[in-house]
Design an enzyme around this catalytic site. Structure first.
Site, PDB file in Angstrom:
ATOM      1  N   ASP A 129      23.073  15.204 -30.912  1.00 34.57           N
ATOM      2  CA  ASP A 129      23.558  15.994 -31.925  1.00 34.57           C
ATOM      3  C   ASP A 129      24.899  16.185 -31.643  1.00 34.57           C
ATOM      4  O   ASP A 129      25.540  16.048 -30.434  1.00 34.57           O
ATOM      5  CB  ASP A 129      22.752  17.385 -32.103  1.00 34.57           C
ATOM      6  CG  ASP A 129      22.958  18.130 -33.380  1.00 34.57           C
ATOM      7  OD1 ASP A 129      24.098  17.484 -34.196  1.00 34.57           O
ATOM      8  OD2 ASP A 129      22.666  18.965 -33.564  1.00 34.57           O
ATOM      9  N   ASP A 140      19.073  20.687 -28.757  1.00 34.96           N
ATOM     10  CA  ASP A 140      18.505  21.764 -28.443  1.00 34.96           C
ATOM     11  C   ASP A 140      17.953  22.777 -29.464  1.00 34.96           C
ATOM     12  O   ASP A 140      17.854  23.892 -29.164  1.00 34.96           O
ATOM     13  CB  ASP A 140      19.829  22.510 -27.665  1.00 34.96           C
ATOM     14  CG  ASP A 140      20.816  22.755 -28.623  1.00 34.96           C
ATOM     15  OD1 ASP A 140      20.775  22.230 -29.883  1.00 34.96           O
ATOM     16  OD2 ASP A 140      21.944  23.419 -28.234  1.00 34.96           O
ATOM     17  N   GLU A 199       0.857  -1.028   0.000  1.00 38.47           N
ATOM     18  CA  GLU A 199      -0.042  -0.184   0.161  1.00 38.47           C
ATOM     19  C   GLU A 199       0.821   1.279  -0.092  1.00 38.47           C
ATOM     20  O   GLU A 199       0.266   2.445  -0.311  1.00 38.47           O
ATOM     21  CB  GLU A 199      -0.845  -0.049   1.169  1.00 38.47           C
ATOM     22  CG  GLU A 199      -0.458   0.185   2.581  1.00 38.47           C
ATOM     23  CD  GLU A 199       0.186  -0.947   3.113  1.00 38.47           C
ATOM     24  OE1 GLU A 199       0.929  -1.077   3.969  1.00 38.47           O
ATOM     25  OE2 GLU A 199       0.020  -2.264   2.474  1.00 38.47           O
TER      26      GLU A 199
END
Length: 897
Positions: free
Chosen positions: A354, A626, A312
């Protein structure tokens, strides 16, 4: 139904407003909104916010205090306690004679409900506050004209009537009417799914008959769309939930949240628990009903048993783990925007990124501006400056480097006086070029000049002539080869090369388009140095040691990327371009993305394609970007990473934002993510196996004992003490061995884990039953259960319950230490001080309860302190047996947790 009609009416009214505004003139729209092209005043902003509302969209995350309070008290644990409290109220107070009324048991249950609920409530509120604080560290701003001047303000502060300046990379913060535009192209994929940018023109109204196609009105911009290139000025006419994006979010009733592998795993755990509960609870009920004959108590006990099987505290522990991890990551310069992404961050085994600014320094330098004979030439720099300075798209690092170099070497003030911009043809990722058209005001009677810069191959493709030593010559195949050979030589030196070309008097003013980029005259090279970061090689090596493969996905060419790859320690034996991925079978593509770590000359669609292929191959993929071109790939990745200096659309798409563009920060974040993942998994595995062992013990005890093995209330107290101690697990540590490898959550191994370690605790429970029933309790009450008086039988049962309660609690607490790591607990490995204090504290409290004023009310007997030696002996044997079972378990399994 009434509310639905009201909502529909409001939507229709808003749509009618859009149609009217689209047909109005600029002055009519400003008058309607009581606005001015100079922007609102501060007083008007306050009034408009009160009248039209704030620029926020209600999410599906109900994080109000009332919601948390409700969520904290409506749990399986508290609901069962409420049922038992209601039953006790009837049996102990309402339906008994006045002299026998007793509310003690009811009060105990109410106190337990309060303790459980308040603990959950406080934890959830603290977590929510921490998340809000973290998200405030990253904001998306917009350029607003207010009080007659430009201001960068958070998008949530935008109000109706605000005038917004737009540039490439911006996300449109609200629905607005364009006042001015210049070569403005935007992507509306968030609204209509179309990925191709469309041009928006302030002076163009919707065509007659196209009123229904309101999403494509040429002079209207909607919240959530992205400016790809160009610039514009617009006035806001709708904010928040009155925007088209806001209504879309309202209709789908939830935000687009990625389902992580861990989320799926939690759902599978829930299914497993439901199945187990559906089998075990009725079995416990039937066994106890048949053997004891008291079906009411058997029902209550079976319900309590079902709660005992449920972890729980899982929601609280998952949330606490995520928030604690987020706070820890923020201290290391990593901000988590979407909490559930931490699990994927820790389990990622491939990172796509990149090249520029991530592996390389975030500053590009123009090293050479050569003519085609490789001589320094100021004319080439002049043309480069005109192109970069006058373009209104997102000025990238290359543009900034050209402008900076021109500022050092040329009289840029004179150039700005001599040349006026006429038009531009924005950059796109298929052409990989961009052009501006300028007019020379001083010489040659205002000659128009189209200046184009772009990637070498694409520039040669649209050029037919070259300028060499002042002469214009045809661009023959032989000359093309010589030009490309020079480009390749510079690329091999680690220089990134773009080419400059021009055309005089290209077309009538106002009619420029991509088709005008032909018959160009090539005149020179612009060569840039973008050296790798000093930290990149070390960071990549650390990521590799952590089991993460880094793949470069770049739009740059092969030679430059190969050089950078070698410098940072990546394998460059196999390099594929976007063209190589075309016309390949699914099987070929699946193999290509595995064998190659450097992909070049990629479009945004190519990057997304590679990420999806890797995911199909079973990898958890992170993507770091970006720029505008990174947004589609970021949305496709399992976890997307950006930096605080990124364009708006990249920050909006990101799950995680780095405050420093450094791969070392990323590697630290990955290890924290794995720790969060590990501590959550630790709770699930340990608790399920522990609870499973308890249930087995209950089934065995219920089969042979003439009484319930433990009272329902005692079972719930046991569950509360253990669950509360587990709240310390998010503050535990994971071993370095665990942090070195990515872990993908799977429930396939969970049943095996439960069947190995659950019965281990049951063995000692059964030993405890035997000792209590045949030796300890008979010794304390003066005889075997069936041979003693009814009053002594009551004492016998109370002592039995006490003995098993204490032993069960301590074994449950010790299982945390035994299973948190593969080594021997307290000797080969140990938990943090927080976990040790919590587990031993819960054990001590539970041991003292039978000796407190609560003992009688909870049905406990006074067990001699010497019994603790029995418990100690059982715990030592239990830890040793568990260690032995771990040894055999790890022979067939790589990981314990």
């Amino acid at each position: 139904m009434m509310r639905r009609k009201t909502t529909d009416a409001a939507s229709n009214k808003d749509l009618e407003l859009v149609k009217k505004i689209a047909q109005e003139s600029r002055s009519e729209t400003l008058a309607r909104l009581h606005a001015s092209s100079d922007g609102l005043t501060s007083e008007q902003v306050v009034r408009n916010r009160e009248e039209y509302g704030s620029n926020t969209i209600a999410s599906n995350k109900h994080n109000s205090k009332l919601h948390f309070l409700t969520e904290a008290f409506i749990t399986p644990f508290t609901l069962v306690l409420l049922v038992l409290a209601a039953l006790s109220l009837c049996t102990d107070y309402i339906f008994v004679p006045a002299g026998q009324k007793d509310l003690t048991t009811v009060l105990i249950m109410v106190i337990m409900i309060i303790i459980s609920g308040v603990t959950n409530f406080i934890q959830n509120v603290r977590s929510s506050n921490a998340v809000d604080s973290l998200l405030k560290m990253v904001s998306i701003t917009t350029d607003i004209v207010r009080d007659g001047k430009d201001q960068e303000i958070d998008t949530s502060e935008v109000v109706v009537g605000d005038v917004i300046r737009l540039a490439a990379g911006d996300m449109v913060p609200a629905d607005m009417k364009l006042l001015t535009s210049k070569d403005l192209f935007c992507s509306s994929s968030s609204l209509n799914g179309e990925s191709n940018p469309i041009e928006k023109i302030a002076t163009r109204k919707p065509k007659i008959g196209s009123e229904r196609d309101y999403l494509n009105y040429p002079n209207i911009l909607y919240e959530g769309t992205t400016i790809v290139s160009g610039s514009g000025l617009g006035v806001v006419f709708a904010t928040g939930e009155r925007t088209m994006f806001g209504k879309l979010a309202h209709d789908i009733a939830h935000q687009d949240v990625k389902n992580t592998a861990f989320d799926v795993g939690i759902k599978n755990v829930s299914k497993l628990l439901i199945i187990m509960t559906a089998i075990i609870a009725p079995l416990v009920f039937i066994i106890n009903g048949l053997t004891k004959g008291d079906w009411i108590n058997a029902l209550i006990f079976s319900i309590a048993t079902a709660v005992g099987l449920t972890p729980e505290m899982l929601p609280v522990i998952v949330t606490t783990n995520l928030v604690k991890g987020s706070i820890e990551m923020s201290k290391k310069g990593t901000i988590v925007k979407k909490m559930n992404s931490i699990q994927n961050f820790g389990s990622a085994d491939i990172l796509c990124t990149d090249k520029t600014g991530t592996l390389t320094q975030d500053k590009v330098v123009l090293e050479r501006h050569y003519d085609l004979n490789l001589h320094e030439n100021s004319h080439v720099l002049e043309l480069g400056y005109l192109n970069s300075y006058y373009q209104t798209g997102m000025k990238n690092l290359i543009d900034k480097a050209i402008i900076e170099a021109a500022g050092d070497e040329l009289d840029i003030n004179e150039m700005q006086r001599d040349y006026n911009k006429i038009d531009e043809i924005p950059f796109d990722f298929s052409r990989r070029r961009m052009s501006v058209v300028v007019a020379n005001s001083d010489r040659k009677h205002g000659e128009h000049l189209l200046v184009t810069k772009g990637a070498s191959e694409e520039m040669i493709a649209v050029s037919t002539k070259i300028e060499v030593d002042g002469q214009i010559l045809p661009l023959t195949p032989e000359r093309k080869q010589k030009v490309m050979a020079k480009v390749n030589d510079m690329n091999d030196d680690g220089l990134r090369v773009i080419m400059i070309a021009y055309k005089r008097n290209p077309a009538p003013v106002g009619e420029f388009s991509v088709e005008d980029e032909n018959d160009l005259i090539l005149c020179g090279f612009l060569a840039f140095l973008d050296p790798p970061k000093e930290s990149a090689k070390d960071a990549l090596a650390r990521l590799k040691s952590d089991g993460i493969t880094v793949k470069i996905l770049t739009g740059d060419n092969e030679a430059v990327t190969r050089t950078i790859g070698l410098q940072v320690g990546l394998s460059v034996n196999t390099i594929y371009s976007g063209a190589d991925l075309e016309n390949k079978s699914p099987e070929e593509l699946a193999k290509m993305v595995e064998e190659c770590n450097i992909f070049v000359k990629l479009s945004p669609e190519d990057k997304t394609k590679i990420i999806n292929l890797l995911k199909q191959n079973g990898h958890t993929v992170g993507y770091m970007g970006d720029g505008i071109n990174d947004a589609p790939a970021m949305k496709a990745a399992d976890v997307s990473i950006s930096v605080d200096t990124a364009v708006d659309i990249a920050k909006e798409s990101a799950d995680i934002i780095l405050l420093h563009k450094d791969m070392n920060v990323l590697e630290t974040g990955v290890r924290i993510g794995r720790k969060v993942f590990g501590n959550t998994t630790k709770y699930i595995k340990i608790t399920l196996s522990s609870n499973f062992g308890n249930i087995l013990s209950i089934l065995v005890a219920s089969s042979f004992l003439p009484f319930l093995p433990m009272l329902p209330l005692q079972l719930l107290v046991l569950d509360l003490l253990y669950g509360t101690s587990c709240l310390s697990l998010p503050f535990d540590e994971m071993s370095n061995d665990y942090l070195k490898e990515p872990r993908i959550w799977s429930t396939k191994k969970l049943p095996k884990f439960m069947f190995y370690f659950g019965p281990t605790s049951s063995v000692f429970d059964i030993v405890t039953f035997g000792l209590l029933y045949f030796i300890i309790c008979p010794h304390l009450v003066g005889g075997n259960f069936n041979a003693i008086s009814p009053s002594n039988q009551v004492a016998f049962i109370a002592l039995f319950h006490t003995g098993w309660f204490i032993e069960s609690l301590w074994t449950q607490e010790m299982v945390i230490h035994a299973l948190r790591d593969r080594h021997l607990p307290f000797i080969g490995q140990h938990a943090t001080t927080t976990v040790i204090v919590a587990t031993f504290g819960a054990g001590i409290i539970g041991t003292l309860i039978p000796f407190s004023f609560l003992a009688t009310k909870l049905g406990f007997g006074r067990m001699p302190l010497s019994f603790m030696w029995v418990v100690l002996g059982i715990l030592v044997l239990y830890i040793l047996l568990t260690t032995l079972i771990k040894h055999y378990y790890l022979k067939s399994e790589k990981f314990l947790i």
